[in-house]
Design a protein around this motif. Structure first.
Motif, PDB file in Angstrom:
ATOM      1  N   TYR A 163      45.776   8.173  72.850  1.00 44.83           N
ATOM      2  CA  TYR A 163      46.526   7.967  72.216  1.00 44.83           C
ATOM      3  C   TYR A 163      46.584   5.686  72.256  1.00 44.83           C
ATOM      4  CZ  TYR A 163      50.623   7.475  68.367  1.00 44.83           C
ATOM      5  OH  TYR A 163      50.983   7.438  66.974  1.00 44.83           O
ATOM      6  N   ARG A 164      46.366   5.583  72.951  1.00 47.10           N
ATOM      7  CA  ARG A 164      46.236   4.364  72.966  1.00 47.10           C
ATOM      8  C   ARG A 164      44.628   4.305  72.659  1.00 47.10           C
ATOM      9  NH1 ARG A 164      47.698   1.395  78.443  1.00 47.10           N
ATOM     10  NH2 ARG A 164      49.438   1.967  77.773  1.00 47.10           N
ATOM     11  N   GLU A 165      42.904   4.466  72.546  1.00 45.60           N
ATOM     12  CA  GLU A 165      42.249   4.222  72.083  1.00 45.60           C
ATOM     13  C   GLU A 165      42.672   4.467  71.087  1.00 45.60           C
ATOM     14  OE1 GLU A 165      39.649   6.739  73.964  1.00 45.60           O
ATOM     15  OE2 GLU A 165      40.689   6.366  76.208  1.00 45.60           O
ATOM     16  N   LEU A 166      43.090   5.347  70.401  1.00 48.11           N
ATOM     17  CA  LEU A 166      43.649   6.187  69.199  1.00 48.11           C
ATOM     18  C   LEU A 166      43.745   5.278  67.705  1.00 48.11           C
ATOM     19  CD1 LEU A 166      41.941  10.082  69.173  1.00 48.11           C
ATOM     20  CD2 LEU A 166      40.167   7.882  68.842  1.00 48.11           C
TER      21      LEU A 166
ATOM     22  N   PHE B 167      39.999  15.084  69.045  1.00 48.21           N
ATOM     23  CA  PHE B 167      39.964  13.928  69.095  1.00 48.21           C
ATOM     24  C   PHE B 167      39.784  13.884  67.806  1.00 48.21           C
ATOM     25  CE2 PHE B 167      44.177  15.128  70.632  1.00 48.21           C
ATOM     26  CZ  PHE B 167      45.350  15.873  69.816  1.00 48.21           C
ATOM     27  N   THR B 168      38.466  13.880  68.238  1.00 45.05           N
ATOM     28  CA  THR B 168      36.841  13.581  67.349  1.00 45.05           C
ATOM     29  C   THR B 168      36.081  13.869  66.905  1.00 45.05           C
ATOM     30  OG1 THR B 168      36.236  12.578  69.202  1.00 45.05           O
ATOM     31  CG2 THR B 168      37.130  10.924  68.467  1.00 45.05           C
ATOM     32  N   GLN B 169      35.307  14.769  68.091  1.00 39.84           N
ATOM     33  CA  GLN B 169      34.257  15.353  67.406  1.00 39.84           C
ATOM     34  C   GLN B 169      35.023  16.778  67.021  1.00 39.84           C
ATOM     35  OE1 GLN B 169      32.166  16.648  70.624  1.00 39.84           O
ATOM     36  NE2 GLN B 169      30.683  18.240  69.747  1.00 39.84           N
ATOM     37  N   TYR B 170      35.992  17.004  67.006  1.00 37.65           N
ATOM     38  CA  TYR B 170      36.919  18.761  66.810  1.00 37.65           C
ATOM     39  C   TYR B 170      38.266  18.864  65.804  1.00 37.65           C
ATOM     40  CZ  TYR B 170      33.140  20.980  70.167  1.00 37.65           C
ATOM     41  OH  TYR B 170      32.157  20.988  70.962  1.00 37.65           O
ATOM     42  N   LEU B 171      37.859  17.542  65.307  1.00 37.07           N
ATOM     43  CA  LEU B 171      38.936  17.387  64.788  1.00 37.07           C
ATOM     44  C   LEU B 171      39.597  18.306  63.991  1.00 37.07           C
ATOM     45  CD1 LEU B 171      40.927  15.118  63.632  1.00 37.07           C
ATOM     46  CD2 LEU B 171      39.436  13.828  62.306  1.00 37.07           C
ATOM     47  N   LEU B 172      38.093  18.963  62.609  1.00 38.00           N
ATOM     48  CA  LEU B 172      38.409  19.797  61.800  1.00 38.00           C
ATOM     49  C   LEU B 172      39.374  21.363  62.710  1.00 38.00           C
ATOM     50  CD1 LEU B 172      38.865  20.456  58.826  1.00 38.00           C
ATOM     51  CD2 LEU B 172      36.146  21.678  59.432  1.00 38.00           C
ATOM     52  N   PRO B 173      38.500  21.613  63.804  1.00 32.81           N
ATOM     53  CA  PRO B 173      38.946  22.679  63.940  1.00 32.81           C
ATOM     54  C   PRO B 173      40.276  22.620  64.233  1.00 32.81           C
ATOM     55  CG  PRO B 173      36.916  22.092  65.169  1.00 32.81           C
ATOM     56  CD  PRO B 173      36.983  21.483  64.012  1.00 32.81           C
ATOM     57  N   PHE B 174      41.183  21.657  64.894  1.00 31.55           N
ATOM     58  CA  PHE B 174      42.543  21.097  65.553  1.00 31.55           C
ATOM     59  C   PHE B 174      43.201  21.336  64.538  1.00 31.55           C
ATOM     60  CE2 PHE B 174      45.387  17.854  65.757  1.00 31.55           C
ATOM     61  CZ  PHE B 174      46.196  18.169  66.337  1.00 31.55           C
TER      62      PHE B 174
ATOM     63  N   VAL C  77      47.745   9.709  62.455  1.00 29.56           N
ATOM     64  CA  VAL C  77      48.002  11.183  61.518  1.00 29.56           C
ATOM     65  C   VAL C  77      47.863  11.800  61.742  1.00 29.56           C
ATOM     66  CG1 VAL C  77      46.842  10.532  59.015  1.00 29.56           C
ATOM     67  CG2 VAL C  77      47.740   8.366  59.545  1.00 29.56           C
ATOM     68  N   GLU C  78      46.774  11.948  62.721  1.00 28.93           N
ATOM     69  CA  GLU C  78      46.231  13.740  63.160  1.00 28.93           C
ATOM     70  C   GLU C  78      47.416  14.378  63.513  1.00 28.93           C
ATOM     71  OE1 GLU C  78      43.044  13.189  65.666  1.00 28.93           O
ATOM     72  OE2 GLU C  78      41.842  12.377  63.919  1.00 28.93           O
ATOM     73  N   MET C  79      47.719  14.316  64.094  1.00 36.75           N
ATOM     74  CA  MET C  79      49.037  14.769  64.991  1.00 36.75           C
ATOM     75  C   MET C  79      50.156  15.051  63.749  1.00 36.75           C
ATOM     76  SD  MET C  79      49.466  17.036  67.187  1.00 36.75           S
ATOM     77  CE  MET C  79      48.602  16.762  69.020  1.00 36.75           C
ATOM     78  N   LEU C  80      50.794  14.258  63.333  1.00 43.54           N
ATOM     79  CA  LEU C  80      51.612  14.344  62.348  1.00 43.54           C
ATOM     80  C   LEU C  80      51.247  14.974  60.983  1.00 43.54           C
ATOM     81  CD1 LEU C  80      53.843  12.567  60.668  1.00 43.54           C
ATOM     82  CD2 LEU C  80      52.327  11.507  59.359  1.00 43.54           C
ATOM     83  N   LEU C  81      49.799  15.101  60.945  1.00 41.63           N
ATOM     84  CA  LEU C  81      49.633  16.751  59.889  1.00 41.63           C
ATOM     85  C   LEU C  81      50.082  17.823  60.600  1.00 41.63           C
ATOM     86  CD1 LEU C  81      46.239  15.239  58.088  1.00 41.63           C
ATOM     87  CD2 LEU C  81      48.322  16.479  57.228  1.00 41.63           C
TER      88      LEU C  81
END
Lengths: 161, 125, 105, 411, 166, 396
Positions: free
Chosen positions: B88-91, E136-143, B97-101
């Motif tokens: 989490y700290r890196e991103l 969370f970077t490369q496989y973002l879409l599948p995730f 937002v990713e996780m929120l979705l």
């Protein structure tokens, strides 16, 4: 004809009016009115008492064994009216080899267990009872303990297993 | 200091073996030491002192199954949370937002279940 | 003591193949829907082992990610599949595959 | 791998061929007679549909000792000791109702005011101790373990008071036909006063533990409803009925033993659930405390038993000086007193509800018939109605709120 | 040490897997499958897949198999009866299976150099951080697609199971 | 020193301490409950019942190991073994203190530190469901089956809030290794407020902590979530058919889980072995507390309530004074102080466990499930999202 002490007692008078054959006797000993009813008209009388005089509770049903007199059993009903704060005792005398009275469970559902108990203890049948079987004694018990001819120590000293 | 994988995991193995030995020992000790008597009544299933009525292998409320289903799906979501939390700290906001979705979609399912009454245990089925 | 010779990579793949075959066998032999379903899970597991083994071989994490996704799919599949079994059982009152081979009664 | 027991292997052969019968999710569960929370040997056969009770059939008789039969074999005064054993948590109420019934049969016996006041005081102490047992065990059933110990702490004091005057903690046989068994020892009243002085604060303590506890409220509020009509029909009495809003209390409606001279309120609630029953009993304990205080303050002077030589034992002093007294003493002790023929139905408000004795005399020194209309019998009878359609998880809370005693049911 | 561990776990896995197929009672089969999963989890660990090993235990053993066991208990599933089809599947199936296995083994042996060895600790990038970074970077879409899958699965499972309830 | 030998010694020490702690946890629970309930509790075996756990164990193992014939023998015996062994495994990844030096050997007060320590604990607790479900199923008894099913449903339901509640502080700490988790909580804000996760910015994890504790209560089947073994409508739940040590095994597992939950809560939320105050001050706190304990003991010894108190209380007082003195030895301080704080925090949590058992009634089953799904889980998710947002916005 109503016995002397019950002449002014409204429920008794009303029942007498309804059917003269209904009441076969009665007394008001120690301030407790008692009506002896004809078992054939018991249900009718009970219905009337419940509707007209608000005896909505049946406090208990029990029996007294007058052995060796005949008719031998008195089935005793204690009614209670919360509205009038009054109690009334009804009695039905039955005897013979297979004593039976009509069940009052259709009038007061609470009479169910009390009638089962009387059946269990005295062997008095209650006709049209929904579930007439022994309640306190084991199902395979022989005899009816509260009868006067049943010895206090019981018929047997050992239990069946 | 332990650095290599075998060294890191060695204590876990030892502890697991020890735990298993303790557990087996505990269970078998009373079997070995205690006295043994057997009789028919003692051997019968406990049924409050009565002869058992019917078989114990009965089927049960489907609610248990629903709970297990819901649990599976959210458990996966929970497992996704851990790698997420570690990076989490890196991103930062990006990960959020990713996780929120992700969570929003999963929670939509959750509220669907809720609305369907699958979580309502007091209701008869 | 612990850092000894190691295991040939092939063994892992072989194990994966054996498990996969056992899964197929279960899938074919067993008549109970639930056991058949479990055989499928066994096959998925066998495949996962291959993924992880290849991940080791190529020293990349991608195989792990695939495995992870397989797990997710397996979970979703189990949830829906068992729900179907439940419904089928309700209608047909049996778990035998032979008895539920038609879509209609 | 797992061994298959014969029973299971039998099922294996029929597997996959389930019939519509077995498909039903019906489950029959026995609750009792050996069950941790039926408070005695009560058996309830419960049919379940999932978590919901479709029918509940109480089955009684496991504690039947034939007390009514025994009563017919012993003389009038000996019966008192048997009445103790009917409802072992409210034995003084049983003593009282028996004494009242026999006194009514005798007719012209007059109970001195001090005995009457003492009877009221004792009956109320008994009510407190019985309600305390109820509260403790009921809370224990719902998982609040410590309540039991707090309640038993106070009950212990009540039992000590009983022990002090009668030498017995539970089977006191203290209220006798014609008055009391003995005069309470010196200092007893002071001890009672000490108890009632602290007791209200203890009730506050219980309430603080329970009433602010959301789990307790969740478990009791809205649980165990049974309509007033059903209760009246099934023979339910006592706090159960008062918690449904019906202010029926025999102490008020048909006052006995000078209850009409005391100032107290009939505790009622309208919610008709387990929580309301709990509140009614708490309130009753407070009212009982008030009655005891009044009884202590207004305790009349005078004899503690009727001066009626045919029934009550003469004083020691008289026995030593008067021949007649000695003869009566001899007669009462050896043969027992005679009671005029007749029949009587006497009701009393016990902690559990209406307790009534129907006593028939044929004029001899033994009762012809003693019938005990016990409150628990009627209450237990209604379990079927009470539990039907409710959750199995609520069954304990609902049944517990009745406060039945199995000795009282089976007699 | 490595070969010993591998052989032990592989043996457990194979025995459990066979047991899964052989046992007639579904509960025994389900628990055998849990055994397979447990030993696979440790094999993953040997391959350096720490996170996957934990996920295997949490998701597979701790959730999916629990669901299986619940369903078996729920349906009161019993042992199964044998059916007529079993006979000829047995006659032809076993040799075919062995043939297939042999083929696969041959391909594996042929395709991969035999010298390649697996050491416990030979791959150390299977920790949660590595997975997370990749996921969370490369496989973002599948995730993100997974969340849709889960949503569909939830809805589907509930709709199906609700039928049983109603 | 050889790493493997050292490991074996550490495992032996930890197992010994842990098992003794388990036995005495039982004793402490009985004592605390007893005092809440105005009774003395175990008092006969040894001074103040101190040997009671031993007596219990002897009693339990010499009781008849009875396996009824209607059960499924294999799974019936497997279930308690599974429950106990899983309950004892988690301890291998939990640290108890920092790196120390004893007799020139430098080591961590921990068996091992995994990169996936938190997940390891979660995985073990996830598999723990099987012990319960199997026990219920294998017993072939209605009460057991319903109890087992309910219990496993309860455990998986509370597993979710449990897992999510752990995830939230991890957003602040960004590691799954317990050692690093504790290290990330060292230090103080403004020189006095510890940087434990329940105080740590940008979003203190108090809600997570509470959810974790509540879910922990449910996971370990403690009141008010002890439905599986509720002694009312289901008799004794899934262990109805168990006897002797097998029966006790489940309780042992329960206590071990309770201990594990307390330790994990201490590590995750209460800063592990970090002192609540900066060093010069906190260094004296143990001594002060122990001296106070000694004073209380002497006071009670002087006014004995029971005959033996005249001897036992002063003895306890002298031991306390001795310990107080030991805490002042400078060489031992780096070892003892962290241990003290760690044990003190876990002890307080354990006390809360016991205290609640003495106070609360239990939930009804549907209320319990309802609580997990419609309150605890949504709140845990919300808390996680808020934490995430705060960290994303204001985190370093």
């Amino acid at each position: 004809m109503l016995p002397e002490p019950l002449r002014d007692y409204a429920p008794a008078v009303a029942l007498e009016e309804l059917n003269p054959a209904m009441i076969v006797g009665g007394h008001a000993d120690r301030g407790e009115p008692t009506l002896y009813l004809n078992p054939d008209h018991l249900l009718e009388a009970c219905q009337k008492l419940k509707e007209r005089f608000a005896f909505i509770r049946i406090s208990s049903v029990t029996a007294v064994d007058r052995y060796p007199e005949e008719p031998r059993f008195e089935v005793v009903y204690h009614l209670h009216s919360l509205e009038n704060n009054a109690r009334l005792r009804l009695k039905c005398q039955v005897g013979g080899p297979a004593p039976a009275v009509p069940s009052v469970t259709s009038v007061w559902s609470g009479a169910n267990w009390y009638e089962r108990e009387v059946f269990d203890m005295f062997g008095v049948e209650f006709r049209d009872h929904p579930d007439l079987r022994r309640i306190l004694m084991p199902d395979d018990w022989e005899g009816h303990p509260l009868r006067k001819d049943y010895p206090t120590h019981g018929h047997k000293y050992s239990y069946k297993d | 200091m332990p650095n290599s994988y075998p060294e890191v995991y060695f204590p876990v193995v030892v502890q697991a073996v020890l735990a298993f030995v303790i557990a087996v020992a505990l269970s078998s000790l009373s079997y070995l030491l205690g006295k043994r008597t057997r009789d028919k009544v003692k051997d019968s299933p406990y049924e409050c002192g009565m002869v058992p009525v019917g078989s114990a292998r009965e089927r049960f409320s489907v609610k248990f199954y629903l709970v297990a289903i819901v649990f599976i799906l959210f458990d996966i979501e929970a497992v996704f949370l851990y790698p997420w939390a570690v990076v989490y700290r890196e991103l930062k906001m990006f990960a959020f937002v990713e996780m929120l979705l992700f969570i929003a979609l999963v929670l939509a399912g959750f509220f669907y279940i809720w609305k369907k009454g699958a979580l309502n245990w007091s209701q008869s089925d | 003591m612990l850092s000894s010779s190691g295991v040939p990579l092939n063994w892992y793949l072989l194990l994966s193949a054996i498990l996969f075959c056992i899964g197929i066998a279960g899938f074919l032999y067993r008549r109970n829907v639930i056991t058949v379903f479990m055989s499928i899970e066994l096959m998925l597991n066998a495949v996962n082992l291959s993924f992880v083994t290849f991940s080791y071989k190529f020293q990349q994490v991608d195989g792990h990610i695939f495995t992870f996704f397989v797990m997710v799919v397996a979970a979703a599949e189990a949830a829906v599949g068992l729900a179907i079994i439940l419904t089928v059982f309700k209608n047909r009152k049996t778990l035998q595959v032979d008895d539920i081979n038609s879509l209609k009664n | 791998m797992p061994e298959v027991s014969p029973e299971i292997s039998e099922e294996v052969s029929t597997a996959g061929t389930e019939t519509a019968e077995t498909r039903k999710r019906r489950l029959t569960v026995n609750m009792g007679p050996q069950h941790p929370s039926t408070h005695g040997v009560l058996r309830v056969v419960i049919d379940l549909d999932g978590e919901v009770i479709t029918s509940a059939q109480p089955d009684i008789g496991y504690l039947h000792t034939g007390i009514e039969k025994q009563c017919e074999a012993i003389n009038w005064s000996q019966v008192t000791t048997l009445t103790d054993r009917v409802d072992y948590l409210a034995n003084l109420s049983n003593n009282l109702v028996y004494a009242l019934a026999v006194e009514k049969l005798i007719g012209d016996i007059e109970i001195p005011p001090k005995a009457q006041w003492m009877r009221v005081l004792l009956a109320e102490l008994q009510r407190i101790s019985s309600h305390l047992v109820w509260l403790g065990t009921h809370a224990l059933d719902l998982g609040a373990m410590s309540m039991l110990f707090y309640c038993f702490r106070e009950r212990e004091q009540v039992l000590k008071l009983f022990e002090m005057f009668s030498g017995q903690r539970m089977m006191t046989s203290y209220i006798r036909v014609g008055g009391l068994a003995l005069e309470p020892p010196r200092g007893w009243h002071q001890r009672v006063k000490n108890f009632v002085d602290i007791f209200p604060s203890r009730i506050d303590e219980y309430e603080a533990l329970l009433e602010h506890n959301p789990i307790w409220l969740e478990r009791t509020q809205g649980v165990g409803y049974i309509s007033v009509d059903d209760m009246l029909a099934e023979g339910v009495t006592g706090p159960m009925i008062r918690a449904a809003g019906l202010p029926w209390d025999i102490r008020k409606n048909e006052p006995y033993s000078s209850y009409d001279k005391f100032d107290f309120k009939v505790a009622t609630r309208t919610a008709n659930d387990v929580y309301a029953r709990y509140q009614v009993r708490m309130e009753e304990m407070r009212q009982s405390t008030r009655i005891i205080q009044q009884a202590l303050e207004g305790m009349p002077e005078g004899p503690w038993k009727a001066d009626y030589q045919h029934v009550t034992l003469p004083d020691r002093e008289k026995m030593k000086t008067q021949m007649e007294a000695l003869i009566y003493h001899f007669k009462i002790v050896t043969e027992g007193f005679r009671v005029p023929p007749g029949e009587v139905y006497q009701a009393v408000e016990s902690p559990r509800g209406e307790i009534a004795y129907y006593v028939v005399s044929d004029g001899t020194s033994k009762p012809y018939r003693v019938f005990m209309r016990t409150p628990s019998f009627g209450n237990v009878q209604s379990i079927g109605t009470l539990l039907k359609g409710k959750l199995i998880a609520d069954s304990i809370a609902s049944m517990g709120s009745m406060d039945f005693v199995l000795g009282d049911v089976d007699r | 040490m490595d070969p010993f561990l591998f052989l032990l776990l592989a043996a457990i896995a194979v025995i459990c897997a066979l047991n899964l197929v052989v046992q007639t009672h579904p509960i025994s089969s389900a628990l055998s499958l849990v055994g397979v999963m447990g030993s696979l989890a440790i094999l993953y660990l040997l391959l350096g897949a720490e996170f996957i090993a934990a996920a295997q235990m949490i998701v597979y053993a701790g959730a999916i198999m629990v669901l299986f066991i619940f369903v078996i208990m729920l349906l009161n599933a019993q042992g199964e009866r044998l059916t007529r089809r079993g006979a000829y599947v047995k006659i032809f199936g076993v040799p075919l299976m062995a043939l297939f296995l042999g083929l696969v083994a041959f391909v594996i042996q042929a395709a991969l150099p035999r010298s390649e060895m697996v050491h416990f600790g030979g791959f150390t990038h299977g920790g949660p951080a590595d997975i997370g970074r990749s996921l969370f970077t490369q496989y973002l879409l599948p995730f993100e697609v997974v969340s849709v899958l889960i949503l569909i699965a939830i809805v589907g499972a509930i709709v199906l199971a609700r039928k049983e309830i109603d | 020193m050889n790493f493997y030998l050292l490991t074996l010694i550490k495992v032996a020490v930890v197992a010994g301490v842990f098992l003794t702690a388990l036995a005495y946890l039982q004793w402490i629970e009985r004592k605390v409950l007893a005092h809440i309930q105005l009774r003395p509790g175990p008092y006969r075996v040894g001074p103040h019942g101190l040997l009671q756990p031993l007596a219990d164990v002897i009693k339990l193992i010499t009781k008849e190991g009875f396996i009824p014939s209607h059960v499924n023998r294999f799974f019936y015996t497997l279930a308690p073994v599974l429950a106990v062994s899983l309950a004892l495994v988690s301890i291998s990844v939990l640290p108890f203190g920092p790196r120390i030096e004893v007799f020139g050997i430098e080591t961590w007060m921990q068996l091992t530190d995994l990169k996936i320590g938190v997940l390891f604990v979660l995985a073990v607790s996830a598999v723990g469901v099987y012990g319960v479900a199997l026990a219920g199923w294998a017993s072939n008894n209605k009460y057991s089956l319903i109890g087992g099913l309910r219990s496993s449903a309860q455990m998986i339901s509370y597993e979710l809030p449990y897992a999510v509640a752990i995830a939230a502080p991890l957003l602040l700490l960004n590691t799954l290794s317990f050692r690093e988790i504790v290290n990330a909580q060292s230090g103080y804000y403004f020189g006095f407020l510890p940087r434990w996760t329940i105080f740590q910015g940008p979003f203190p994890q108090i809600i997570s902590f509470l959810i974790f504790l509540i879910a922990g209560f449910a996971e370990t089947n403690r009141i008010p979530f002890d439905l599986p073994e509720a002694e009312n409508e289901l008799v004794a739940g899934y262990h109805t058919e168990y006897a002797s040590m097998m029966f006790a095994s489940f309780f042992m597992a329960e206590y071990a889980n309770m201990l594990t939950v307390s330790l994990v809560a201490t590590l995750m939320f209460l800063g592990g072995w970090n002192a609540p105050l900066p060093l010069p001050v906190s260094g004296f706190i143990p001594t002060v507390i122990l001296v106070l304990v000694a004073a209380i003991c002497f006071y009670h010894g002087a006014q004995p309530y029971r005959k033996w108190d005249r001897f036992t209380f002063p003895a306890a007082g002298i031991i306390s004074l001795g310990l107080a003195a030991i805490f002042l030895v400078p060489i031992l301080q780096p070892i003892l102080l962290p241990l003290f704080w760690f044990i003190a925090k876990a002890g307080i949590l354990l006390f809360v466990f016991i205290w609640i058992r003495g106070t609360l009634p239990r939930f009804r089953y549907d209320q319990l499930m309802h609580f997990a799904w419609t309150f605890l889980f949504p709140v845990a998710m919300l808390n996680l999202l808020v934490t995430g947002l705060m960290v994303a916005l204001f985190g370093k």
